[in-house]
Design an enzyme around this catalytic site. Structure first.
Site, mmCIF file in Angstrom:
data_model
loop_
_atom_site.group_PDB
_atom_site.id
_atom_site.type_symbol
_atom_site.label_atom_id
_atom_site.label_comp_id
_atom_site.label_asym_id
_atom_site.label_seq_id
_atom_site.Cartn_x
_atom_site.Cartn_y
_atom_site.Cartn_z
ATOM 1 N N ILE A 465 13.449 -5.327 11.382
ATOM 2 C CA ILE A 465 13.217 -5.619 12.802
ATOM 3 C C ILE A 465 12.915 -7.100 12.996
ATOM 4 C CG2 ILE A 465 12.441 -3.269 13.172
ATOM 5 C CD1 ILE A 465 9.570 -4.230 13.245
ATOM 6 N N LEU A 628 6.100 -11.636 -1.621
ATOM 7 C CA LEU A 628 7.457 -11.408 -2.105
ATOM 8 C C LEU A 628 8.381 -12.573 -1.738
ATOM 9 C CD1 LEU A 628 8.807 -9.146 -3.554
ATOM 10 C CD2 LEU A 628 8.928 -7.882 -1.420
ATOM 11 N N GLY A 700 1.826 -6.373 1.777
ATOM 12 C CA GLY A 700 2.414 -6.268 3.126
ATOM 13 C C GLY A 700 1.797 -7.243 4.114
ATOM 14 N N GLU A 703 1.092 -7.120 9.829
ATOM 15 C CA GLU A 703 0.017 -7.042 10.823
ATOM 16 C C GLU A 703 -1.129 -8.023 10.594
ATOM 17 O OE1 GLU A 703 2.459 -3.847 10.794
ATOM 18 O OE2 GLU A 703 1.174 -4.112 12.523
#
Ligand code: FES
Ligand code: FES
Lengths: 737, 176
Positions: A465, A628, A700, A703
């Site tokens: 996205i 990453l 991750g 957020e």
């Protein structure tokens, strides 16, 4: 062989995006394509008494008008409309289901015509008579109807006795904070193109963060069989949570295609997107009690957020302190109040963005009361273990975030008194705050097809996205197979590919990296097995762990001169490809808290006479394990900081509560940061080694970047002006009042 | 253009829409003739009639800049421009910026600086930046920021967009 993991690799889909060849949901054609336009209710609550479509039907070029009176069959049972991320409590909205109006601008008819301008014109001719019912859309007006969650959060058990400890505390701070409704406003308009394939089957191009979620939902809601519908979303022009649940335009476009047996495209207007979903308006009450040296004795965090009358949407705003601060006496409660709007939804770090804004504003106020440096207070309360369940963290490099962030910002040059720093006619303010989010992992499946010519395809039904999924999938696959990244093709955004949950919550990159890892292991094992069947194999007796894939060869780790060419192995095995598919589940690491953390530092400059606020500098120091891709990762954090600027200073959905109608449903009057609002943003990824959370040590990034930013800016505004504004956004008028 | 027949419906008099007008546009150096209604915007003409979907629609109200294209080399908002107003004009869209497969310096700079995430505002940003470069007005970082503020990027790539434009301007990226 270069290693791509951890590098600043440019987006593999970059060329498609800068040349205009990347195709989004509303851009797919078909020879029989017709266009839809939505008619919306003009009342917030009540019933449609009469809907007259005769004039619309008379418009030259109009093909049909669908309403609740003539729509095709749809499931009646609310359960059939529950998608993968629907709230547990309540019945989802069913577009054109019946004559009931539950919110203003609710879709009540779909006009289909041979051109979209015609459809739009005809939509303006649909006449509707209503029976109105009393409505309420203002959180403050319905505050006394607040109720406990029907499905409470697991984590909010009280500890100790917060009220007694508060009463006894030497230093206290108590205040209420408010976050208004905010809208995601991705730049792409919500759109679906339902292509009728002739044989009764449909390919639906949809703007969504989860193609398989939409596919199952359409089948269940419209009574279709699974192989009748394929849902595609190869590119998505921003989601931020608004595309987690299927949106109504995909139902309408699909229903139109089913009824007319031809292809239908429906693109919503920007205004219509304001009644899809939003971040709920929330009142937060904080009460902090501390000893004179700044140890927290009592922490109460209560939130009241809006939800709709038909679903209970709630994300926990109140327990985030458990990942940050030690405190023996806590009381958390998150409640909801119902209003006549559509159901709110996840929006970038739901719960944390709002809850941590309030918590970190309150911590700043406590630091002022204690005459303590804001960082010193946070270090005094620093928790080495998660407080709610008393768990160790897999890793928590938050101290490093404070230190490296403060160094980069120059925090030691801050003079603590409000209004004590200036730059010409402008007041200067420096503020800081902490951020925290979860490091989640979900079950996901990856398929790798390695061909004898040294090319590999990696496939999964996940989405990109804008988050960089294409690129990280290519990086991880290239490293695992020892191939250059140019030899990797990534397939995603297609419901027929191996399973993926919706993309959200910062869980996809970590999860798909794990799945690619296990799938590549399977590819390597299969190649080795085949290689060992070759005569005089140099790799005889080795296990898959003893070999790596590099430069088109299977190579012994111990003795790199022992190897086999992958092309030879395949030729010998009479194969042109190896296909493997595996599912990676979150690994069972035992009882640990898994979080990302951050420290944010903000500088504001405020024109003393006019009150104009500029955020001139932000430093965001992030602890999120191994990164990453430092390039796309940097963009995720930078973009989140921009969102934090918007939240602090600009964003607010304004409702005329007399009519229950949004007044600024457009991107000019719903203010979002533009280029001139954004100055220096520095992103620091602190070194955080995590050997526990997963083999790559990743967490991750989607957020964490927004959490705490609005608090850092609000704290800077206080430092600049001596004025504490506790209701967002902080606009000029609030500084004057 | 023949219309889909509405004759199958009861014989009440139809409400006519608008008669088509024939216009010619030179789009990315190719001459195109098309039949459009007076109410068709240049944006919809490009996307729906010429299938040039690289130009994006983010608001249709002149508020976001996603639909920016170059007309006679100047950046304009194609959603606030009726197609018939530009009869005979020379239009450049994102699809026409790369020459013979070589990316325009701005396109390359946007990739190098990761000046986008979802990519939806990107064609508008790049066309707007191409117009900005041609105007020759922006000299400083603050001027670039100001003169690029008609193009919203909800992904928040602004600092990278500015860096990409500086690269394309041949600046060092140091100036502030
Ligand atoms: S689509 Fe033209 S300015 Fe937004
Ligand atoms: S890249 Fe997504 S809106 Fe700019």
């Amino acid at each position: 062989m270069p290693s791509y993991i951890g590098t600043a690799t440019s987006r593999v889909d970059g060329r498609a995006k800068v040349t205009g060849t990347a195709k989004y949901a509303g851009e797919f054609g078909a020879s029989d394509l017709v266009y839809g336009a939505v008619v919306e209710s003009t009342i917030p609550k009540g019933r449609i008494v009469r809907i007259d479509v005769s004039d619309a039907l008379r418009v030259d070029g109009v093909i049909d008008v669908l309403t609740h009176e003539n729509r095709p069959h749809m499931a009646e049972a609310p359960g059939a409309w529950k998608d993968e991320v629907a709230p547990d409590v309540g019945s989802p909205f069913r577009p054109l289901y019946d004559d009931i109006v539950m919110f203003n601008n609710q879709p009540i008819a779909l006009v289909v015509a041979d051109e979209w301008e015609t459809a739009r014109f005809a939509a303006s001719l649909v006449r509707v008579d209503y029976e109105r019912a009393a409505h309420a859309t203002d959180l403050y007006a319905v505050r006394d109807t607040v109720r406990d969650l029907q499905k409470p959060f697991k984590s909010s058990k009280p500890r100790g006795n917060a009220s007694a400890a508060y009463a006894a505390a030497a230093v206290r701070h108590e205040a209420e904070y408010y976050i208004p409704i905010e809208h995601h406003n991705p730049m792409e308009l919500y759109a679906s193109t339902a292509v009728w394939n002739g044989d009764g089957k449909l390919t639906v191009y949809d703007k969504t963060q989860g193609v398989q979620n939409v596919q199952r939902y359409l089948c269940s809601a419209l009574g279709l069989s699974s192989d009748d519908v394929r849902v595609m979303s190869e590119f998505m022009g921003g989601g931020f949570g608004s595309g987690l649940r299927p949106q109504y335009q995909v139902v309408l476009a699909t229903m139109g295609a089913l009824k007319l047996q031809r292809s239908v495209r429906l693109v919503l207007t920007r205004q219509q997107m304001y009644e899809l979903c939003f971040r709920p308006a929330t009142i937060e009450r904080l009460a902090l009690g501390a000893t004179t040296d700044g140890s927290l004795e009592s922490l109460t965090h209560e939130a009241i957020a809006v939800t709709s009358h038909y679903e209970e949407f709630a994300r926990d705003d109140t327990t985030w302190a458990d990942g940050l601060y030690t405190c023996a006496n806590t009381n958390y409660s998150h409640k909801v109040a119902r209003v006549d709007l559509c159901t709110p939804s996840d929006m970038r770090a739901p719960g944390a963005t709002t809850g941590v804004y309030a918590l970190e504003s309150a911590m700043d106020e406590l630091a002022v009361a204690l005459k303590l440096d804001p960082i010193a207070l946070r270090l005094r309360c620093y928790s080495e273990r998660e407080q709610g369940e008393d768990l160790p963290f897999t890793s928590k490099a938050l101290r490093e975030c404070y230190r490296e962030g403060a160094d980069a910002f120059g925090w030691d040059k801050r003079s603590p008194e409000p209004r004590s720093m200036r730059d010409g006619s402008e007041l200067v303010g420096w503020g800081m705050a902490t951020g925290v989010w979860e490091a989640l992992q979900v079950p996901i499946t990856a398929r790798i097809t390695l061909t004898a010519n040294g090319h590999a395809e990696v496939a999964c039904a996940t989405s990109d996205i804008g988050t960089g999924t294409y690129t990280v999938m290519a990086q991880v696959t290239a490293d695992a197979l020892g191939l250059p990244i140019e030899s990797i093709t990534v397939k995603l955004g297609d419901s027929t590919l191996p399973q993926s949950p919706v993309e959200g919550g910062s869980w996809i990159a970590t999860s798909i990296a794990a799945a690619i890892g296990t799938t590549a292991d399977a590819v390597r094992a299969e190649l080795l097995r085949r290689a060992q069947q070759m005569p005089k194999s140099q790799l005889a007796g080795m296990s898959p762990d003893n070999v790596t894939l590099t430069n088109g060869k299977i190579v012994s780790k111990q003795n790199p001169s022992h190897s086999a060419l992958i092309a030879d192995v395949m030729r010998h095995g009479k194969m042109d490809r190896i296909v493997q598919e595996t599912t990676a589940k979150p690994n069972d690491i035992g009882k640990y808290a898994r979080n990302t953390h951050s420290a944010i530092f903000a500088e504001v400059k405020i024109d003393e006479q006019l009150g104009i606020i500029r955020v001139t500098r932000v430093v965001s120091a992030i602890a999120a394990g191994r990164i990453l891709n430092t390039k796309t990762g940097h963009s995720q954090i930078m973009g989140s900081v921009v969102w934090g600027i918007g939240m602090a200073l600009h964003e607010e959905t304004l409702i005329d509560h007399r009519f229950g109608r949004i007044m600024n449903a457009n991107v000019a009057e719903y203010h979002m940061p533009v280029n001139a609002d954004v100055h220096d943003i520095k992103v620091i990824f602190v070194d955080e080694r995590d050997d526990i959370i997963n083999p790559l040590g990743m967490k991750g990034l989607g957020e964490i970047g927004i959490v705490g930013v609005a608090a850092a800016i609000a704290n800077a505004v206080y430092h600049a002006t001596g004025k504490r504004v506790r209701d967002l956004p902080i606009t000029l008028d609030k500084l004057q009042r | 253009m023949a219309r889909t027949s509405t004759a199958a419906r009861p014989s009440k008099q139809t409400i006519p829409t608008q008669d088509k007008i024939s216009i010619a546009l030179t789009v990315n150096n190719v001459e195109r003739t098309l039949q459009v209604s007076p109410w068709t915007t240049l944006l919809d003409a490009l996307r729906d009639h010429l299938e040039l979907t690289g130009t994006k629609k983010g608001c249709d109200h002149g508020q976001c800049g996603a639909c920016t294209v170059l007309v006679e080399g100047r950046r304009i908002i194609s959603c606030l421009t009726l197609a018939v107003m530009k009869d005979g004009a020379k239009v450049t869209t994102i699809e026409g910026l790369a020459a013979n497969g070589a990316l325009h310096p701005l396109q390359q700079a946007f990739i190098d600086h990761d000046a986008f995430q979802c990519g939806y505002c990107t064609p508008g940003q790049i066309c707007s930046a191409a117009g900005l470069l041609a105007e020759g007005k922006a000299k400083t970082v603050n001027e670039i920021r100001e003169l690029m503020s008609g193009n919203i990027c909800r992904c928040g790539a602004y600092p990278n967009i500015v860096a990409a434009i500086q690269q394309a301007m041949g600046q060092t990226g140091e100036k502030s």
